[in-house]
Design a protein around this motif. Structure first.
Motif, PDB file in Angstrom:
ATOM      1  N   UNK A  11       0.848  -1.211   0.000  1.00  0.00           N
ATOM      2  CA  UNK A  11       0.000   0.000   0.000  1.00  0.00           C
ATOM      3  C   UNK A  11       0.878   1.254   0.000  1.00  0.00           C
ATOM      4  N   UNK A  12       1.882   1.268   0.867  1.00  0.00           N
ATOM      5  CA  UNK A  12       2.733   2.466   0.968  1.00  0.00           C
ATOM      6  C   UNK A  12       3.573   2.664  -0.299  1.00  0.00           C
ATOM      7  N   UNK A  13       3.980   1.562  -0.914  1.00  0.00           N
ATOM      8  CA  UNK A  13       4.739   1.689  -2.173  1.00  0.00           C
ATOM      9  C   UNK A  13       3.848   2.329  -3.240  1.00  0.00           C
ATOM     10  N   UNK A  14       2.595   1.859  -3.323  1.00  0.00           N
ATOM     11  CA  UNK A  14       1.689   2.398  -4.348  1.00  0.00           C
ATOM     12  C   UNK A  14       1.391   3.873  -4.124  1.00  0.00           C
ATOM     13  N   UNK A  15       1.237   4.283  -2.847  1.00  0.00           N
ATOM     14  CA  UNK A  15       0.917   5.694  -2.570  1.00  0.00           C
ATOM     15  C   UNK A  15       2.176   6.541  -2.369  1.00  0.00           C
ATOM     16  N   UNK A  16       3.326   5.892  -2.522  1.00  0.00           N
ATOM     17  CA  UNK A  16       4.621   6.574  -2.353  1.00  0.00           C
ATOM     18  C   UNK A  16       4.730   7.269  -0.995  1.00  0.00           C
ATOM     19  N   UNK A  17       4.319   6.536   0.030  1.00  0.00           N
ATOM     20  CA  UNK A  17       4.419   7.042   1.404  1.00  0.00           C
ATOM     21  C   UNK A  17       5.555   6.287   2.098  1.00  0.00           C
ATOM     22  N   UNK A  18       6.587   6.996   2.606  1.00  0.00           N
ATOM     23  CA  UNK A  18       7.659   6.297   3.314  1.00  0.00           C
ATOM     24  C   UNK A  18       7.117   5.573   4.551  1.00  0.00           C
ATOM     25  N   UNK A  19       7.613   4.359   4.776  1.00  0.00           N
ATOM     26  CA  UNK A  19       7.056   3.485   5.812  1.00  0.00           C
ATOM     27  C   UNK A  19       8.151   3.002   6.754  1.00  0.00           C
ATOM     28  N   UNK A  20       7.822   3.010   8.054  1.00  0.00           N
ATOM     29  CA  UNK A  20       8.704   2.437   9.080  1.00  0.00           C
ATOM     30  C   UNK A  20       7.840   1.485   9.906  1.00  0.00           C
ATOM     31  N   UNK A  21       8.321   0.264  10.103  1.00  0.00           N
ATOM     32  CA  UNK A  21       7.502  -0.745  10.795  1.00  0.00           C
ATOM     33  C   UNK A  21       8.274  -1.372  11.948  1.00  0.00           C
ATOM     34  N   UNK A  22       7.712  -1.321  13.137  1.00  0.00           N
ATOM     35  CA  UNK A  22       8.367  -1.962  14.279  1.00  0.00           C
ATOM     36  C   UNK A  22       7.317  -2.141  15.379  1.00  0.00           C
ATOM     37  N   UNK A  23       7.650  -2.915  16.394  1.00  0.00           N
ATOM     38  CA  UNK A  23       6.738  -2.951  17.539  1.00  0.00           C
ATOM     39  C   UNK A  23       6.502  -4.316  18.125  1.00  0.00           C
ATOM     40  N   UNK A  24       5.320  -4.417  18.722  1.00  0.00           N
ATOM     41  CA  UNK A  24       5.024  -5.477  19.683  1.00  0.00           C
ATOM     42  C   UNK A  24       4.526  -6.730  18.953  1.00  0.00           C
ATOM     43  N   UNK A  25       5.481  -7.464  18.369  1.00  0.00           N
ATOM     44  CA  UNK A  25       5.131  -8.541  17.443  1.00  0.00           C
ATOM     45  C   UNK A  25       4.305  -9.642  18.098  1.00  0.00           C
ATOM     46  N   UNK A  26       4.633  -9.990  19.335  1.00  0.00           N
ATOM     47  CA  UNK A  26       3.929 -11.105  19.978  1.00  0.00           C
ATOM     48  C   UNK A  26       2.444 -10.785  20.175  1.00  0.00           C
ATOM     49  N   UNK A  27       2.131  -9.498  20.271  1.00  0.00           N
ATOM     50  CA  UNK A  27       0.726  -9.076  20.375  1.00  0.00           C
ATOM     51  C   UNK A  27       0.098  -8.839  19.001  1.00  0.00           C
ATOM     52  N   UNK A  28       0.863  -8.956  17.930  1.00  0.00           N
ATOM     53  CA  UNK A  28       0.342  -8.625  16.595  1.00  0.00           C
ATOM     54  C   UNK A  28       0.088  -7.133  16.451  1.00  0.00           C
ATOM     55  N   UNK A  29       0.780  -6.329  17.253  1.00  0.00           N
ATOM     56  CA  UNK A  29       0.506  -4.886  17.331  1.00  0.00           C
ATOM     57  C   UNK A  29       1.767  -4.102  16.944  1.00  0.00           C
ATOM     58  N   UNK A  30       1.876  -3.829  15.636  1.00  0.00           N
ATOM     59  CA  UNK A  30       3.050  -3.087  15.162  1.00  0.00           C
ATOM     60  C   UNK A  30       2.741  -1.600  15.072  1.00  0.00           C
ATOM     61  N   UNK A  31       3.766  -0.784  15.237  1.00  0.00           N
ATOM     62  CA  UNK A  31       3.650   0.636  14.905  1.00  0.00           C
ATOM     63  C   UNK A  31       3.983   0.757  13.427  1.00  0.00           C
ATOM     64  N   UNK A  32       2.956   1.023  12.651  1.00  0.00           N
ATOM     65  CA  UNK A  32       3.123   1.172  11.209  1.00  0.00           C
ATOM     66  C   UNK A  32       3.171   2.670  10.958  1.00  0.00           C
ATOM     67  N   UNK A  33       4.369   3.186  10.822  1.00  0.00           N
ATOM     68  CA  UNK A  33       4.552   4.636  10.787  1.00  0.00           C
ATOM     69  C   UNK A  33       4.568   5.135   9.351  1.00  0.00           C
ATOM     70  N   UNK A  34       3.612   6.005   9.039  1.00  0.00           N
ATOM     71  CA  UNK A  34       3.567   6.603   7.711  1.00  0.00           C
ATOM     72  C   UNK A  34       4.205   7.983   7.840  1.00  0.00           C
TER      73      UNK A  34
END
Ligand SMILES: Cc1cc2nc3c(=O)[nH]c(=O)nc-3n(C[C@H](O)[C@H](O)[C@H](O)COP(=O)(O)OP(=O)(O)OC[C@H]3O[C@@H](n4cnc5c(N)ncnc54)[C@H](O)[C@@H]3O)c2cc1C
Length: 468
Positions: A365-388
Protein backbone atom coordinates in the motif's frame (compact mmCIF):
# COMPACT_ATOMS: atom_id res chain seq x y z
CA UNK A 1 -21.68 26.78 24.98
CA UNK A 2 -24.57 28.90 26.24
CA UNK A 3 -22.79 30.79 29.02
CA UNK A 4 -20.52 33.82 28.79
CA UNK A 5 -16.79 33.17 29.17
CA UNK A 6 -16.54 35.72 31.99
CA UNK A 7 -19.29 33.92 33.94
CA UNK A 8 -17.49 30.62 33.38
CA UNK A 9 -14.21 32.06 34.67
CA UNK A 10 -15.87 33.52 37.78
CA UNK A 11 -17.50 30.21 38.57
CA UNK A 12 -14.32 28.16 38.07
CA UNK A 13 -12.31 30.64 40.16
CA UNK A 14 -14.83 30.32 42.97
CA UNK A 15 -14.26 26.54 42.94
CA UNK A 16 -10.51 26.18 42.30
CA UNK A 17 -9.03 29.59 43.13
CA UNK A 18 -7.95 32.18 40.57
CA UNK A 19 -4.39 30.85 40.16
CA UNK A 20 -5.78 27.53 38.92
CA UNK A 21 -7.96 29.06 36.21
CA UNK A 22 -6.77 30.89 33.11
CA UNK A 23 -7.97 32.29 29.82
CA UNK A 24 -4.63 33.93 29.00
CA UNK A 25 -3.85 32.85 25.39
CA UNK A 26 -0.15 32.34 26.20
CA UNK A 27 -0.95 30.05 29.13
CA UNK A 28 -3.58 28.20 27.11
CA UNK A 29 -1.45 27.65 23.99
CA UNK A 30 0.46 24.47 24.97
CA UNK A 31 -2.76 22.86 26.21
CA UNK A 32 -4.27 23.20 22.72
CA UNK A 33 -1.90 20.51 21.39
CA UNK A 34 -0.74 17.05 22.33
CA UNK A 35 1.79 14.83 20.54
CA UNK A 36 -0.47 14.34 17.52
CA UNK A 37 1.29 15.60 14.43
CA UNK A 38 1.22 19.43 14.45
CA UNK A 39 -2.43 19.87 15.41
CA UNK A 40 -3.57 22.73 17.62
CA UNK A 41 -7.06 23.82 18.73
CA UNK A 42 -7.99 27.03 20.58
CA UNK A 43 -10.29 26.81 23.63
CA UNK A 44 -11.82 29.09 26.25
CA UNK A 45 -10.63 28.18 29.73
CA UNK A 46 -7.97 26.11 31.47
CA UNK A 47 -8.80 24.74 34.92
CA UNK A 48 -6.60 22.72 37.26
CA UNK A 49 -8.75 21.19 39.99
CA UNK A 50 -7.10 19.84 43.14
CA UNK A 51 -9.75 17.43 44.47
CA UNK A 52 -12.49 15.12 43.14
CA UNK A 53 -15.03 17.44 44.78
CA UNK A 54 -13.74 20.34 42.67
CA UNK A 55 -13.94 18.17 39.55
CA UNK A 56 -17.49 17.27 40.54
CA UNK A 57 -18.60 20.91 40.79
CA UNK A 58 -16.92 21.76 37.47
CA UNK A 59 -18.62 18.91 35.61
CA UNK A 60 -22.03 19.63 37.12
CA UNK A 61 -21.76 23.28 36.03
CA UNK A 62 -20.53 22.38 32.54
CA UNK A 63 -23.32 19.81 32.11
CA UNK A 64 -25.95 22.38 33.07
CA UNK A 65 -24.51 24.93 30.66
CA UNK A 66 -23.54 22.69 27.73
CA UNK A 67 -19.81 23.47 28.00
CA UNK A 68 -17.41 20.95 26.40
CA UNK A 69 -14.81 19.53 28.80
CA UNK A 70 -11.58 17.92 27.60
CA UNK A 71 -9.77 16.02 30.38
CA UNK A 72 -6.01 16.23 30.01
CA UNK A 73 -3.23 14.14 31.51
CA UNK A 74 0.34 14.51 30.27
CA UNK A 75 -0.73 15.45 26.73
CA UNK A 76 1.43 12.66 25.29
CA UNK A 77 -1.38 11.11 23.24
CA UNK A 78 -0.78 10.53 19.55
CA UNK A 79 -4.38 10.29 18.32
CA UNK A 80 -5.51 13.72 19.50
CA UNK A 81 -7.61 12.52 22.47
CA UNK A 82 -6.63 15.55 24.57
CA UNK A 83 -7.16 18.12 21.81
CA UNK A 84 -10.00 20.53 22.73
CA UNK A 85 -11.58 20.22 19.28
CA UNK A 86 -14.84 21.93 20.31
CA UNK A 87 -13.28 24.59 22.56
CA UNK A 88 -14.74 25.02 26.05
CA UNK A 89 -12.77 23.88 29.11
CA UNK A 90 -9.53 21.93 29.30
CA UNK A 91 -9.43 20.16 32.67
CA UNK A 92 -5.82 19.44 33.52
CA UNK A 93 -5.08 16.77 36.13
CA UNK A 94 -1.59 18.08 36.90
CA UNK A 95 -2.35 19.18 40.49
CA UNK A 96 -3.83 15.82 41.49
CA UNK A 97 -0.44 14.14 41.71
CA UNK A 98 -0.19 12.38 45.08
CA UNK A 99 0.61 8.71 45.62
CA UNK A 100 -1.70 7.88 48.52
CA UNK A 101 -1.11 4.26 49.58
CA UNK A 102 1.27 1.46 48.66
CA UNK A 103 -0.05 -1.78 50.15
CA UNK A 104 2.67 -4.44 50.00
CA UNK A 105 0.57 -7.12 51.67
CA UNK A 106 -2.35 -7.01 49.25
CA UNK A 107 -0.16 -5.74 46.40
CA UNK A 108 -1.73 -2.53 45.18
CA UNK A 109 -1.13 1.19 44.96
CA UNK A 110 -3.71 3.98 45.19
CA UNK A 111 -2.75 7.24 43.50
CA UNK A 112 -4.31 10.37 42.10
CA UNK A 113 -4.76 10.34 38.34
CA UNK A 114 -2.28 13.17 37.71
CA UNK A 115 0.74 11.22 39.01
CA UNK A 116 3.42 10.85 36.34
CA UNK A 117 3.70 7.20 35.32
CA UNK A 118 7.46 7.11 35.92
CA UNK A 119 7.05 8.54 39.45
CA UNK A 120 4.56 5.80 40.33
CA UNK A 121 6.84 3.06 38.96
CA UNK A 122 9.78 4.41 40.95
CA UNK A 123 7.81 4.73 44.17
CA UNK A 124 6.41 1.17 44.17
CA UNK A 125 9.87 -0.27 43.47
CA UNK A 126 10.93 1.15 46.86
CA UNK A 127 8.57 -1.49 48.29
CA UNK A 128 10.00 -4.25 46.05
CA UNK A 129 6.80 -4.11 44.02
CA UNK A 130 6.42 -3.59 40.30
CA UNK A 131 3.92 -2.09 37.86
CA UNK A 132 4.69 -4.23 34.81
CA UNK A 133 2.90 -2.19 32.15
CA UNK A 134 4.00 1.41 31.61
CA UNK A 135 4.13 3.09 28.19
CA UNK A 136 7.48 4.28 26.91
CA UNK A 137 6.12 7.83 27.34
CA UNK A 138 6.17 7.17 31.12
CA UNK A 139 8.38 10.20 31.79
CA UNK A 140 5.64 12.59 30.67
CA UNK A 141 2.34 10.67 30.64
CA UNK A 142 0.05 10.43 33.67
CA UNK A 143 -1.59 7.33 35.11
CA UNK A 144 -5.11 8.69 34.50
CA UNK A 145 -4.19 9.18 30.83
CA UNK A 146 -2.74 5.66 30.67
CA UNK A 147 -6.01 4.22 32.00
CA UNK A 148 -8.15 6.47 29.80
CA UNK A 149 -6.29 5.26 26.69
CA UNK A 150 -5.80 1.68 27.92
CA UNK A 151 -2.12 2.14 27.14
CA UNK A 152 0.09 -0.78 26.26
CA UNK A 153 3.80 -1.34 26.61
CA UNK A 154 6.50 -3.58 25.24
CA UNK A 155 5.63 -5.90 28.15
CA UNK A 156 1.92 -6.24 27.31
CA UNK A 157 2.63 -9.61 25.68
CA UNK A 158 3.27 -11.06 29.15
CA UNK A 159 1.24 -8.84 31.46
CA UNK A 160 -1.63 -7.41 29.35
CA UNK A 161 -2.49 -3.75 28.80
CA UNK A 162 -3.18 -1.05 31.40
CA UNK A 163 -6.80 -2.18 31.77
CA UNK A 164 -5.61 -5.52 33.15
CA UNK A 165 -3.57 -3.77 35.87
CA UNK A 166 -6.50 -1.72 37.19
CA UNK A 167 -8.45 -2.98 40.21
CA UNK A 168 -10.52 0.08 40.90
CA UNK A 169 -11.05 3.68 39.81
CA UNK A 170 -12.51 6.77 41.38
CA UNK A 171 -14.45 8.54 38.64
CA UNK A 172 -16.39 11.79 38.52
CA UNK A 173 -19.41 11.48 36.23
CA UNK A 174 -20.72 14.37 34.12
CA UNK A 175 -23.60 14.98 36.57
CA UNK A 176 -21.05 15.47 39.36
CA UNK A 177 -21.48 12.07 41.08
CA UNK A 178 -18.27 10.58 42.45
CA UNK A 179 -18.15 6.78 42.22
CA UNK A 180 -15.71 3.92 42.79
CA UNK A 181 -15.95 1.46 39.92
CA UNK A 182 -14.59 -1.73 41.56
CA UNK A 183 -12.84 -2.91 44.74
CA UNK A 184 -9.24 -3.38 45.87
CA UNK A 185 -9.32 -7.15 45.56
CA UNK A 186 -8.03 -9.60 42.94
CA UNK A 187 -11.35 -11.20 42.07
CA UNK A 188 -14.66 -9.46 41.75
CA UNK A 189 -17.78 -10.99 40.25
CA UNK A 190 -20.13 -8.45 41.78
CA UNK A 191 -22.30 -7.39 38.88
CA UNK A 192 -21.36 -5.12 36.00
CA UNK A 193 -17.73 -4.04 35.67
CA UNK A 194 -17.52 -0.27 35.11
CA UNK A 195 -13.76 -0.33 35.75
CA UNK A 196 -13.26 -1.91 32.34
CA UNK A 197 -15.76 0.50 30.78
CA UNK A 198 -13.74 3.52 31.91
CA UNK A 199 -10.41 1.95 30.94
CA UNK A 200 -10.04 3.06 27.33
CA UNK A 201 -12.95 5.54 27.46
CA UNK A 202 -10.64 8.41 26.40
CA UNK A 203 -12.28 11.05 28.56
CA UNK A 204 -15.67 10.61 26.88
CA UNK A 205 -17.55 9.28 29.95
CA UNK A 206 -16.13 11.07 32.98
CA UNK A 207 -12.95 12.16 34.73
CA UNK A 208 -10.79 9.51 36.39
CA UNK A 209 -9.52 11.03 39.64
CA UNK A 210 -7.90 8.05 41.41
CA UNK A 211 -6.41 4.80 40.16
CA UNK A 212 -5.84 1.56 42.06
CA UNK A 213 -3.26 -0.59 40.27
CA UNK A 214 -2.50 -4.19 41.15
CA UNK A 215 1.22 -4.77 41.58
CA UNK A 216 3.46 -7.82 41.34
CA UNK A 217 6.69 -8.63 43.18
CA UNK A 218 9.62 -7.01 41.41
CA UNK A 219 11.25 -9.59 39.09
CA UNK A 220 14.76 -10.39 40.35
CA UNK A 221 16.20 -11.40 37.00
CA UNK A 222 15.88 -9.61 33.67
CA UNK A 223 17.80 -10.48 30.50
CA UNK A 224 17.62 -9.12 26.96
CA UNK A 225 18.42 -10.94 23.75
CA UNK A 226 18.98 -9.05 20.52
CA UNK A 227 18.55 -11.53 17.69
CA UNK A 228 19.42 -10.74 14.08
CA UNK A 229 17.62 -12.54 11.23
CA UNK A 230 18.35 -12.73 7.53
CA UNK A 231 14.67 -12.54 6.63
CA UNK A 232 11.49 -11.08 8.06
CA UNK A 233 9.83 -14.49 7.64
CA UNK A 234 12.37 -16.18 9.94
CA UNK A 235 11.88 -13.49 12.59
CA UNK A 236 8.07 -13.69 12.51
CA UNK A 237 8.19 -17.50 12.60
CA UNK A 238 10.39 -17.18 15.69
CA UNK A 239 7.76 -14.96 17.31
CA UNK A 240 5.08 -17.58 16.63
CA UNK A 241 7.36 -20.28 18.05
CA UNK A 242 7.95 -18.19 21.18
CA UNK A 243 4.21 -17.89 21.65
CA UNK A 244 3.66 -21.64 21.42
CA UNK A 245 6.71 -22.46 23.58
CA UNK A 246 5.16 -21.20 26.80
CA UNK A 247 8.43 -19.40 27.58
CA UNK A 248 6.41 -16.24 28.17
CA UNK A 249 8.94 -13.54 27.28
CA UNK A 250 8.18 -10.12 28.74
CA UNK A 251 8.84 -8.47 25.36
CA UNK A 252 9.31 -9.51 21.74
CA UNK A 253 9.87 -6.40 19.67
CA UNK A 254 10.22 -6.72 15.92
CA UNK A 255 12.30 -4.14 14.06
CA UNK A 256 11.81 -4.40 10.31
CA UNK A 257 14.55 -3.57 7.84
CA UNK A 258 13.09 -0.12 7.01
CA UNK A 259 13.21 0.92 10.70
CA UNK A 260 16.64 -0.65 11.11
CA UNK A 261 18.30 1.17 8.21
CA UNK A 262 16.55 4.50 8.86
CA UNK A 263 17.49 4.61 12.56
CA UNK A 264 21.01 3.28 12.07
CA UNK A 265 21.61 6.11 9.56
CA UNK A 266 20.31 8.61 12.13
CA UNK A 267 22.45 7.24 14.98
CA UNK A 268 25.59 6.86 12.87
CA UNK A 269 28.56 4.76 14.00
CA UNK A 270 28.35 1.01 14.44
CA UNK A 271 25.15 -0.34 15.96
CA UNK A 272 24.83 -3.89 17.31
CA UNK A 273 23.86 -6.39 14.59
CA UNK A 274 23.43 -3.73 11.91
CA UNK A 275 25.53 -5.55 9.36
CA UNK A 276 25.59 -7.23 5.97
CA UNK A 277 23.05 -10.05 5.72
CA UNK A 278 20.87 -9.07 8.71
CA UNK A 279 17.53 -7.56 7.74
CA UNK A 280 15.35 -7.87 10.83
CA UNK A 281 15.89 -7.60 14.57
CA UNK A 282 13.96 -9.25 17.34
CA UNK A 283 14.47 -7.83 20.81
CA UNK A 284 13.41 -10.47 23.33
CA UNK A 285 13.23 -9.83 27.06
CA UNK A 286 12.72 -12.28 29.90
CA UNK A 287 11.74 -11.28 33.45
CA UNK A 288 11.84 -14.03 36.05
CA UNK A 289 11.69 -14.30 39.85
CA UNK A 290 15.24 -15.76 40.08
CA UNK A 291 18.40 -16.73 38.18
CA UNK A 292 17.66 -20.47 38.13
CA UNK A 293 14.40 -19.99 36.24
CA UNK A 294 16.12 -17.47 33.99
CA UNK A 295 18.84 -19.97 33.14
CA UNK A 296 16.23 -22.51 31.95
CA UNK A 297 14.40 -19.86 29.93
CA UNK A 298 17.56 -18.73 28.17
CA UNK A 299 18.61 -22.27 27.30
CA UNK A 300 15.22 -23.00 25.77
CA UNK A 301 15.12 -19.64 23.95
CA UNK A 302 18.57 -20.18 22.52
CA UNK A 303 17.54 -23.59 21.11
CA UNK A 304 14.45 -22.00 19.54
CA UNK A 305 16.52 -19.22 17.99
CA UNK A 306 18.84 -21.76 16.40
CA UNK A 307 15.91 -23.73 14.99
CA UNK A 308 14.43 -20.58 13.45
CA UNK A 309 17.39 -19.36 11.44
CA UNK A 310 18.69 -16.68 13.79
CA UNK A 311 21.94 -15.40 12.26
CA UNK A 312 23.42 -13.98 15.45
CA UNK A 313 22.32 -13.19 18.98
CA UNK A 314 23.68 -10.80 21.62
CA UNK A 315 22.84 -11.09 25.32
CA UNK A 316 22.49 -8.20 27.76
CA UNK A 317 22.08 -8.49 31.51
CA UNK A 318 23.78 -5.38 32.93
CA UNK A 319 22.24 -1.92 32.61
CA UNK A 320 24.98 -0.84 30.18
CA UNK A 321 24.55 -3.92 27.97
CA UNK A 322 20.78 -3.47 27.88
CA UNK A 323 21.15 0.19 26.98
CA UNK A 324 23.42 -0.77 24.06
CA UNK A 325 21.01 -3.43 22.78
CA UNK A 326 17.87 -1.27 23.07
CA UNK A 327 19.42 1.99 21.82
CA UNK A 328 18.28 1.53 18.25
CA UNK A 329 14.75 0.45 19.22
CA UNK A 330 14.23 3.51 21.39
CA UNK A 331 15.80 5.91 18.91
CA UNK A 332 13.30 5.11 16.14
CA UNK A 333 10.83 7.81 17.25
CA UNK A 334 13.54 10.43 17.55
CA UNK A 335 14.98 9.47 14.16
CA UNK A 336 11.58 9.85 12.52
CA UNK A 337 11.05 13.41 13.76
CA UNK A 338 14.65 14.60 13.45
CA UNK A 339 14.64 14.78 9.64
CA UNK A 340 11.89 17.41 9.67
CA UNK A 341 9.29 14.69 9.31
CA UNK A 342 6.13 13.99 11.21
CA UNK A 343 4.30 10.68 11.20
CA UNK A 344 0.92 8.95 11.40
CA UNK A 345 1.19 5.98 13.74
CA UNK A 346 -1.19 3.28 12.56
CA UNK A 347 -1.10 1.06 15.65
CA UNK A 348 -3.45 -1.58 14.32
CA UNK A 349 -3.50 -4.98 15.99
CA UNK A 350 -3.88 -8.16 13.93
CA UNK A 351 -3.93 -11.85 14.87
CA UNK A 352 -0.33 -13.11 15.12
CA UNK A 353 -1.08 -15.60 12.34
CA UNK A 354 -1.83 -12.61 10.08
CA UNK A 355 1.25 -10.54 10.95
CA UNK A 356 3.39 -11.47 7.95
CA UNK A 357 0.58 -10.89 5.41
CA UNK A 358 -0.18 -7.58 7.20
CA UNK A 359 3.40 -6.37 6.77
CA UNK A 360 3.32 -7.42 3.10
CA UNK A 361 0.02 -5.56 2.60
CA UNK A 362 1.16 -2.29 4.23
CA UNK A 363 4.44 -2.41 2.30
CA UNK A 364 2.51 -2.74 -0.94
CA UNK A 365 0.00 0.00 0.00
CA UNK A 366 2.73 2.47 0.97
CA UNK A 367 4.74 1.69 -2.17
CA UNK A 368 1.69 2.40 -4.35
CA UNK A 369 0.92 5.69 -2.57
CA UNK A 370 4.62 6.57 -2.35
CA UNK A 371 4.42 7.04 1.40
CA UNK A 372 7.66 6.30 3.31
CA UNK A 373 7.06 3.49 5.81
CA UNK A 374 8.70 2.44 9.08
CA UNK A 375 7.50 -0.74 10.80
CA UNK A 376 8.37 -1.96 14.28
CA UNK A 377 6.74 -2.95 17.54
CA UNK A 378 5.02 -5.48 19.68
CA UNK A 379 5.13 -8.54 17.44
CA UNK A 380 3.93 -11.11 19.98
CA UNK A 381 0.73 -9.08 20.38
CA UNK A 382 0.34 -8.63 16.60
CA UNK A 383 0.51 -4.89 17.33
CA UNK A 384 3.05 -3.09 15.16
CA UNK A 385 3.65 0.64 14.90
CA UNK A 386 3.12 1.17 11.21
CA UNK A 387 4.55 4.64 10.79
CA UNK A 388 3.57 6.60 7.71
CA UNK A 389 6.06 9.43 7.35
CA UNK A 390 5.21 12.91 6.16
CA UNK A 391 7.52 15.84 5.59
CA UNK A 392 6.46 18.84 7.66
CA UNK A 393 6.40 20.88 4.41
CA UNK A 394 4.34 18.20 2.64
CA UNK A 395 2.13 19.27 -0.25
CA UNK A 396 -1.63 18.76 -0.10
CA UNK A 397 -1.18 15.92 -2.57
CA UNK A 398 1.30 14.15 -0.26
CA UNK A 399 -1.05 14.59 2.71
CA UNK A 400 -3.90 13.13 0.69
CA UNK A 401 -1.69 10.21 -0.32
CA UNK A 402 -0.96 9.52 3.35
CA UNK A 403 -4.67 9.64 4.21
CA UNK A 404 -5.49 7.30 1.34
CA UNK A 405 -2.76 4.87 2.41
CA UNK A 406 -4.00 4.95 6.04
CA UNK A 407 -7.59 4.28 4.92
CA UNK A 408 -6.45 1.32 2.82
CA UNK A 409 -4.47 -0.07 5.73
CA UNK A 410 -7.41 0.25 8.13
CA UNK A 411 -9.69 -1.36 5.56
CA UNK A 412 -7.25 -4.26 5.23
CA UNK A 413 -6.93 -4.65 9.00
CA UNK A 414 -10.65 -4.63 9.75
CA UNK A 415 -11.37 -7.12 6.98
CA UNK A 416 -8.68 -9.50 8.29
CA UNK A 417 -9.81 -9.90 11.89
CA UNK A 418 -7.78 -7.00 13.29
CA UNK A 419 -8.63 -3.76 15.11
CA UNK A 420 -7.91 -0.09 14.37
CA UNK A 421 -5.87 0.48 17.52
CA UNK A 422 -3.97 -1.83 19.83
CA UNK A 423 -2.96 0.80 22.38
CA UNK A 424 -3.22 4.44 21.29
CA UNK A 425 -6.99 4.71 21.14
CA UNK A 426 -9.29 6.34 18.63
CA UNK A 427 -9.17 9.94 19.83
CA UNK A 428 -9.69 12.57 17.16
CA UNK A 429 -7.49 11.27 14.38
CA UNK A 430 -8.95 7.80 13.94
CA UNK A 431 -12.63 8.50 14.63
CA UNK A 432 -13.60 8.49 10.96
CA UNK A 433 -12.40 4.88 10.63
CA UNK A 434 -14.72 3.52 13.36
CA UNK A 435 -17.43 2.50 10.83
CA UNK A 436 -14.83 0.25 9.18
CA UNK A 437 -14.58 -1.66 12.45
CA UNK A 438 -18.14 -1.53 13.76
CA UNK A 439 -21.52 -2.00 12.09
CA UNK A 440 -24.41 0.34 12.90
CA UNK A 441 -25.74 -1.89 15.73
CA UNK A 442 -22.38 -1.88 17.48
CA UNK A 443 -21.92 1.88 17.02
CA UNK A 444 -25.40 2.44 18.37
CA UNK A 445 -24.61 0.30 21.45
CA UNK A 446 -21.63 2.56 22.29
CA UNK A 447 -23.73 5.65 21.56
CA UNK A 448 -26.40 4.49 24.02
CA UNK A 449 -23.88 4.00 26.82
CA UNK A 450 -22.40 7.42 26.11
CA UNK A 451 -25.78 9.20 26.12
CA UNK A 452 -26.86 7.42 29.31
CA UNK A 453 -23.78 8.59 31.23
CA UNK A 454 -23.30 11.94 29.49
CA UNK A 455 -26.69 13.11 28.17
CA UNK A 456 -25.45 16.67 27.54
CA UNK A 457 -22.46 15.30 25.57
CA UNK A 458 -19.97 17.54 27.36
CA UNK A 459 -17.23 14.96 27.87
CA UNK A 460 -14.62 15.21 25.15
CA UNK A 461 -17.17 15.76 22.36
CA UNK A 462 -16.01 14.95 18.84
CA UNK A 463 -13.79 12.09 20.00
CA UNK A 464 -14.08 8.38 19.54
CA UNK A 465 -17.63 7.25 20.29
CA UNK A 466 -18.87 10.84 20.81
CA UNK A 467 -18.63 11.38 17.06
CA UNK A 468 -21.38 9.03 15.99
C1 LIG B 1 7.30 9.20 22.64
C2 LIG B 1 5.97 8.56 22.92
C3 LIG B 1 5.95 7.23 23.33
C4 LIG B 1 4.72 6.60 23.57
N1 LIG B 1 4.72 5.29 23.97
C5 LIG B 1 3.55 4.67 24.18
C6 LIG B 1 3.53 3.30 24.57
O1 LIG B 1 4.56 2.66 24.77
N2 LIG B 1 2.31 2.71 24.74
C7 LIG B 1 1.15 3.40 24.56
O2 LIG B 1 0.08 2.82 24.73
N3 LIG B 1 1.15 4.70 24.21
C8 LIG B 1 2.30 5.35 24.03
N4 LIG B 1 2.30 6.67 23.66
C9 LIG B 1 1.01 7.41 23.58
C10 LIG B 1 0.62 8.10 24.93
O3 LIG B 1 1.76 8.35 25.69
C11 LIG B 1 -0.37 7.24 25.71
O4 LIG B 1 -1.59 7.21 25.01
C12 LIG B 1 -0.62 7.72 27.14
O5 LIG B 1 -1.35 6.73 27.83
C13 LIG B 1 -1.37 9.04 27.24
O6 LIG B 1 -1.31 9.51 28.58
P1 LIG B 1 -1.40 11.07 28.90
O7 LIG B 1 -1.43 11.23 30.38
O8 LIG B 1 -0.35 11.82 28.19
O9 LIG B 1 -2.83 11.40 28.30
P2 LIG B 1 -3.31 12.60 27.39
O10 LIG B 1 -2.58 12.60 26.10
O11 LIG B 1 -3.32 13.85 28.16
O12 LIG B 1 -4.82 12.15 27.13
C14 LIG B 1 -5.12 11.00 26.41
C15 LIG B 1 -6.63 10.72 26.48
O13 LIG B 1 -6.99 10.38 27.81
C16 LIG B 1 -7.97 11.30 28.33
N5 LIG B 1 -7.63 11.52 29.73
C17 LIG B 1 -6.42 11.89 30.24
N6 LIG B 1 -6.49 11.92 31.58
C18 LIG B 1 -7.75 11.58 31.93
C19 LIG B 1 -8.43 11.44 33.16
N7 LIG B 1 -7.82 11.64 34.34
N8 LIG B 1 -9.74 11.07 33.14
C20 LIG B 1 -10.38 10.83 31.97
N9 LIG B 1 -9.78 10.96 30.77
C21 LIG B 1 -8.48 11.32 30.75
C22 LIG B 1 -7.85 12.52 27.45
O14 LIG B 1 -9.08 13.23 27.38
C23 LIG B 1 -7.48 11.91 26.12
O15 LIG B 1 -8.63 11.44 25.46
C24 LIG B 1 3.50 7.32 23.40
C25 LIG B 1 3.55 8.67 23.00
C26 LIG B 1 4.76 9.28 22.76
C27 LIG B 1 4.76 10.71 22.34
Amino acid sequence: MNVRVSALRSYLESICGSRNVSDDPEVLYPYGSDQTQHLHFPFDMLVKPGTPEEVSQILRYCSSNGIPVTPRGGGSGVTGGALPVQGGVVLSMERMNRILTVNNVDGYVIAEAGVLTADLCKEVEEYDLYLPVAPSSMGFSMIGGNVATNAGSIRSCKYGTTAQQVLNLEVVLPDGSIIWTGANVRKNATGLNPTQLFAGSEGTLGVITKVVYRLIPKPRAEVLLLAGFRTLEDAVNMVAALKMSGLSPSAAELICDNALQFTAAYLGGRQPLVQEGIHTHLLIEFQEPDDVLMHHRLEAASALLQQHGCAEVLVGSTAAEKERLTRLRYAIGEAMTSFGTTYRDVDACVPLSGLLPYIAAVTDICRRWQVPLICFGHALDGNLHTMLLLNSQASLQEQEALDAAATEIYTYVTSHGGVLSGEHGIGWLQRKYLPLQFDEKRLSFSRHIKSLIDPANIMNPGKSVSTF
